[in-house]
Design an enzyme around this catalytic site. Structure first.
Site, short mmCIF file in Angstrom:
data_model
loop_
_atom_site.label_atom_id
_atom_site.label_comp_id
_atom_site.label_asym_id
_atom_site.label_seq_id
_atom_site.Cartn_x
_atom_site.Cartn_y
_atom_site.Cartn_z
N ARG A 54 1.66 -0.63 -5.00
CA ARG A 54 1.54 -2.08 -4.84
C ARG A 54 0.81 -2.44 -3.57
NH1 ARG A 54 6.94 -2.30 -4.15
NH2 ARG A 54 6.88 -0.75 -5.79
N SER A 87 0.85 -1.20 0.00
CA SER A 87 0.00 0.00 0.00
C SER A 87 0.88 1.25 0.00
CB SER A 87 -0.98 0.00 1.18
OG SER A 87 -1.84 -1.10 1.08
N HIS A 88 1.82 1.24 -0.91
CA HIS A 88 2.67 2.40 -1.14
C HIS A 88 3.30 2.25 -2.53
CE1 HIS A 88 5.67 -0.46 0.80
NE2 HIS A 88 6.23 -0.19 -0.34
N ALA A 89 4.00 3.30 -2.96
CA ALA A 89 4.77 3.25 -4.21
C ALA A 89 6.18 3.71 -3.92
CB ALA A 89 4.12 4.15 -5.26
#
Ligand code: TYD
Length: 138
Positions: free
Chosen positions: A101, A53-55
């Protein structure tokens, strides 16, 4: 319509040496398209939990299900969304920079092995989805 991707995530086959004793999978810098600066792995993840839950702005990664299975969803912020079920240690997922992702649906005892192109750097993370979309548009 979705914009074309600069670089899309893709699955690649990991070289394996197999003999009657079992299998030995090898990933080195000749196989990855980056110098491996860091290796980490996720384990003991509850099946109801999600990681990621980040890029990342610049980081390149290779993700392998070293044991068990999990799912990876990838979003490039331009309408291109892909989803991968990882369950084969001989198959690695190449995650280029600039992808939001989410890793989830971990099976009991699974191990998510990650090879990364850079050392840990919090400044490379984008942890807010709206900020990710703004960054992609800029
Ligand atoms: P994070 O990358 O957010 O994990 P996930 O996306 O799987 O949920 O990292 C979780 C925590 O671990 C965060 O406090 C940063 C720390 N961390 C390190 O110290 N070094 C590392 O190499 C990584 C990947 C994380």
């Amino acid at each position: 319509m979705a914009e074309p991707r600069a670089e899309a995530p893709r699955l690649v086959s990991v070289p394996v040496v197999r003999d009657p004793r079992g299998a030995l999978a090898v990933i080195d810098c000749a196989f990855t398209d980056f110098n491996i600066q860091r290796v980490y792995f996720l384990y003991d993840v509850d099946s109801n939990s999600a990681r990621g839950s980040h890029a990342h702005r610049d980081l390149r990664q290779l993700i392998v299900a070293a044991s068990g299975s999990f799912r990876v969803s990838l979003d490039d912020g331009s309408g291109n969304y892909s989803e991968f079920e990882m369950r084969d240690p001989q198959t690695a997922l190449v995650v280029p920079p600039g992808h939001w992702r989410r890793i989830y649906d971990f099976s009991h005892g699974s191990v998510c092995l990650v090879l990364a192109s850079e050392q840990y750097n919090e400044a490379d993370y984008i942890r807010d989805y709206d900020e990710f979309l703004s960054w992609k548009r800029s």
